[in-house]
Scaffold this active site. Structure first.
Site, PDB file in Angstrom:
ATOM      1  CD  GLU A 430      -3.232  -0.845   2.032  1.00 39.18           C
ATOM      2  OE1 GLU A 430      -3.041  -0.094   2.999  1.00 39.18           O
ATOM      3  OE2 GLU A 430      -4.275  -1.505   1.864  1.00 39.18           O
ATOM      4  CB  ILE A 431       4.335   2.262  -0.441  1.00 40.04           C
ATOM      5  CG1 ILE A 431       4.787   1.582   0.857  1.00 40.04           C
ATOM      6  CG2 ILE A 431       5.070   3.581  -0.631  1.00 40.04           C
ATOM      7  CD1 ILE A 431       6.278   1.338   0.944  1.00 40.04           C
TER       8      ILE A 431
END
Length: 829
Positions: A430-431
């Site tokens: 999820e970066i």
């Protein structure tokens, strides 16, 4: 045994633990952690009980030292090369041997080795001092604060430290910072050389043979001639061997398997495993080192090709595409524990039991132990493996951090890559989603991000595990539309609208994404689990202790929003726990059934999450003590190889009936539908013989129930769908035209008959009226049922098998058995 054979002297076992510079010591177990040792010694009260977590915060702020004495033989001390091998030190550690500093570490995910030959005596002492990471985090944050979207207690800077991210807390886990020697530690001694690397490549040829290319590397003390002898066995029988020289310490050989037994993901075939032994030989052809790998002969790839919807995203095994069914994996314990092997195995067996074929190892924990991958190999559970970066920006502009991460990646790729179950390496969790649109440029510019996650990690995989696919982030949209992290035309998606935005479950039916690697909904744990961390006075959902064990700030309100949208208010605390689980299962069912119906456009769904690391309200389908929630029982049905499902159109009064099959072959089946009133009266019925096509969804028919809806009202029409296949698969589905809370459910007069068979019990349940989400439980002990949370129709006895956790006689089983349905959650007994 030749005198030159490599020796390994284990330093696992009994150590002593103290605060650094203190003489007060407690026994320590290695591998292990400071926290587990302090709990065992009574210095920290059970941090899982009530709000004791708050009183354990001091542990992470202190420095700690592990120490022990050990004795070595003179023969070992005379070896040419002697190394201290540390396979896991968490995290900032200083190692001293006989009072001399031999090395320092700064990454819990790496394997560290130090030359110690000149320091060893017959009797020795070793100390490993761990510094608290908190001052370093504060110092680095003061220099440059890193943007993150999952920080707890206002504790910033975890991304500066190569340590398990969720050890600092998460929205399902406690903040119990700990340190320690969390993996094996040993002394390794040899004279001439040792094996340092083994890469196994597979070539699956058109004629059915499989050719193995074996690339061997060594570390040598001398220039003596070396060679390798390799043998491949299946069930103890040799199926091929080879020998080859290792000039300059490197070489390559091959073994061809003429009649290979292929490894398949669960549900597609068997999981045969071969044992490959590689022996390192000296100039006299005597063995001086040996390593063994269990491998499966298969291809396992991520397939991305242009298609009519954009770009495909699906996995294939041995050239056969398959729909990925599974869940996300978090650490088994809040702090790493040497006792997690059995729990890991049970959890993975529980995943396989409900027809999962894929587990995603989420990037906020740690790279699992070898026994995790061994179990996945045996069970046919394909592994999506994240690198350990999650929900934060990272200092990837710093060359030292990048190099540390590169070496970490090499260590873990080399350790894991031979496993048959390993399907994919993924750069992070999820970066890209958190940086959507490049909104964190000061914290981590896109150029730095891509240089590390696309470049550095991608290069490690391509060079170190060239037959495995790499995916830079999850969620990720490839190509020019990379900023749209949930593009429905390509890539993988994390779909959290239902949870975070109060979106109705029906929204899932509008989703057209190619692969859903995260989505979820919370529920409360089992009552027995709640009782393990509470006192009776805590048994209120909004009590301080219950809210302490809810780490997602809006979590309880999210649960109740959907619960009260679908169901009537439960009558008490216990049924509130239970109804929350039914809501959770219903939410995931809506998504999974839709995505399975959408294949081949959509080809995978991994719900968040499989397991918990402590007793907590969370998204898990198995709670912190291994108890199945309603979701896990329901997963056994919606992940079944063949399912029947119905999609209602409330405006038109119709139901589309679908059959979805993951089978590799065609099958035949029989479909039956019945329409009931809440009292059990039959309004309509029908049946149909069907042909079930392999690996696809088939729209069978559309039922027009508009006449019944007009005549009786939408709250008095209940459709049951049943499927039985020639291969023995069964599936049942229920379709309603209103929320269950709007139906006046009558007492179904549930009756149960019980037959004992050794340690198990066959329970046959009958209902006189529709009884939805009927569940069984024992009041005196845990019990695993073959099925639970069932939809029962009138005059259709259903039998489930019960296996109590402890021996119990028939009379006690009968007295402890409770069978209840949805109606019992809101009607006072």
């Amino acid at each position: 045994m030749p005198a030159t054979l490599l020796e390994v002297f284990s330093l696992n076992g009994c150590w002593e633990l103290s605060q650094t510079c203190s003489t007060d010591r407690v026994p320590a177990e290695v591998p292990g952690t400071v926290m587990s040792d302090l709990i065992r010694a009574g210095r920290v009260e059970d941090p899982y009980y009530r709000d004791n977590e708050a009183r354990a915060q001091w542990v992470g702020a202190k420095d700690w030292t592990f120490s022990r004495a050990f004795t070595l033989t003179g023969a070992l001390r005379k070896r040419q090369k002697i190394l201290l091998r540390c396979e896991g030190l968490d995290t900032f550690a200083t190692i001293r041997l006989n009072g001399q500093t031999v090395g320092r570490t700064d990454n819990m995910f790496r394997t560290w080795e130090f030359e110690v030959g000149g320091l060893l005596e017959t009797d020795n002492t070793i100390e490993i001092a761990f510094d608290s990471v908190l001052p370093y985090m504060a110092e680095k944050t003061a220099e440059r604060k890193l943007a993150a979207w999952n920080e707890y207690r206002g504790l910033y800077g975890r991304a500066y430290v190569r340590k398990q991210p969720c050890n600092f807390g998460w929205d399902w886990g406690p903040d119990l910072i700990s340190y320690g020697i969390w993996r094996d530690i040993s002394i390794v001694a040899y004279d001439l050389a040792r094996l340092s690397d083994l890469l196994i490549l597979q070539d699956h040829r058109p004629d059915g043979r499989v050719a193995l290319s074996l690339r061997v590397a060594t570390e040598s003390v001398t220039t003596s001639a070396l060679s390798a002898r390799c043998e491949l066995k299946r069930k103890g029988r040799s199926v091929g061997s080879c020998e080859f020289d290792l000039p300059s310490g490197h070489g390559e050989g091959g073994i061809t398997v003429a009649a290979p037994e292929l490894w398949w993901p669960a549900g597609m075939g068997e999981q045969p495993l071969y044992e490959l032994t590689v022996s390192l030989l000296d100039a006299n052809r005597e063995e001086i080192d040996r390593t063994t790998r269990r491998i499966g002969l298969r291809t396992l790839r991520l397939e991305r090709r242009p298609d009519q919807w954009g770009e495909s995203f699906h996995f294939s095994a041995n050239g056969v595409p398959f729909f990925a069914k599974g869940a996300n994996w978090i650490p088994v314990e809040a702090f790493t524990s040497p006792g997690d092997k059995d729990r890991t195995r049970r959890l993975l067996e529980d995943a396989a039991e409900v027809h999962m074929n894929m587990i995603r190892v989420w990037g906020g924990g740690y790279y699992p132990h070898d026994h995790f991958f061994d179990a996945c190999d045996e069970l046919g559970l394909c592994v999506w493996q994240d690198f350990m970066y999650a929900c934060s920006t990272y200092p990837v502009w710093d060359p030292a951090f990048v190099e540390n991460g590169r070496l970490e990646a090499i260590d873990n790729v080399r350790r894991i890559r031979h496993h048959a179950s390993l399907a994919l390496w993924c750069g992070n969790n999820e970066i890209e989603q958190g940086m959507n649109g490049g909104q964190w440029p000061e914290s981590m510019p896109w150029e730095d991000y891509k240089r590390f996650f696309d470049g550095t990690l991608g290069k490690v995989v391509s060079e170190t595990d060239p037959q495995r696919d790499y995916w830079p982030s999850s969620a990720h949209t490839p190509g020019e539309n990379r900023g749209n992290h949930n593009d429905p035309t390509r890539g993988d998606a994390h779909l959290w609208n239902v949870w975070f935005s109060h979106t109705p479950f029906e929204w899932y039916h509008t989703c057209e994404h190619r692969f859903n690697s995260e989505f979820g909904f919370q529920s409360f744990p089992e009552l027995r689990t709640v009782e393990s961390f509470t006192e009776p006075r805590d048994h209120n959902i909004t009590s301080p202790v219950m809210e302490w064990h809810q780490k997602s700030p809006p979590g309880n309100s999210m649960i109740f929003h959907q619960m009260l949208d679908w169901f009537r208010l439960p009558v008490d605390f216990e049924t509130t726990l239970r109804v929350s689980q039914i809501v959770q299962g219903l939410a995931i069912q809506y998504g999974v059934e839709h995505w399975r119906r959408s294949m081949p456009r959509g080809m995978g769904t991994l719900y968040w999450q499989l397991n918990d690391c402590w007793p907590v309200t969370s998204w898990a389908s198995i709670d912190g003590y291994g108890r199945w929630k309603a979701l896990h029982y329901m997963a056994k049905r919606f992940f079944s190889p063949v399912i029947i499902s119905g999609v209602e159109d409330r405006a038109k009064g119709t139901v589309e009936i679908d059959l979805t099959s993951d089978l590799l072959h065609e099958d035949g089946g029989h479909v039956r539908w019945q329409v009931f009133t809440p009292e059990g009266g039959t309004l309509d019925s029908g049946e149909l013989n069907v042909s079930i096509s392999p690996r696809r969804n088939t729209r069978l028919t559309t039922l027009d129930l508009s006449g019944f809806l007009r005549e009786h009202g939408p709250d008095r029409v209940i459709l049951f769908l049943d499927l039985a296949t020639g291969a023995g698969h069964t599936s049942r589905s229920v379709v309603l035209f209103v929320r269950p809370k709007k139906i006046e459910w009558v007492n179904p007069e549930l009756r149960a008959s019980i037959v004992r068979d050794g340690d198990t019990f066959a329970v046959t349940i009958e209902a006189q009226a529709p009884a939805l989400w009927t569940w069984l439980e024992l009041t005196g002990t845990d019990c695993r049922f073959s099925d639970n949370f069932l939809h029962l129709r009138p005059d259709n006895p259903t039998t489930v098998t019960a296996r109590p956790a402890a021996p119990i006689c028939l009379a006690d089983f009968r007295s402890q058995l409770r069978v209840r349905s949805l109606r019992d959650t809101y009607v006072q007994p």
